[in-house]
Scaffold this motif. Structure first.
Motif: not given
Length: 76
Positions: A7-14, A31-34
């Motif tokens: 949810h925090e990085v949703r704007h960076r994902l499609k 976005v970095a892999c956890p």
């Protein structure tokens, strides 16, 4: 290992696919892999206990098991 707050990085994902219990995202902004810290290509997040995946080509996979979901991340 760091948790990935989708949810925090949703704007960076499609969002490519949403099947309710499973979502598939494309990483649009490095976005970095956890698991490994490198940018991933795709993220499959599922709350199912098992999931079969046929990764394309020779993609590297990282797997992160959280309390309530499983994350599968591909790297080219």
């Amino acid at each position: 290992m760091t948790a990935l707050d989708v949810h925090e990085v949703r704007h960076r994902l499609k969002l490519k696919k949403d099947a309710g219990h499973t979502k598939l995202f494309e990483n649009r902004d490095s976005v970095a892999c956890p698991a490994c810290g490198e940018p991933f290509d795709d993220l499959l997040a599922t709350d199912r206990r098992e999931y079969c995946l046929d990764p394309p080509g020779s993609a590297r996979l990282c797997v992160v098991r959280e309390d309530d979901r499983l994350l599968l991340l591909t790297h080219q």
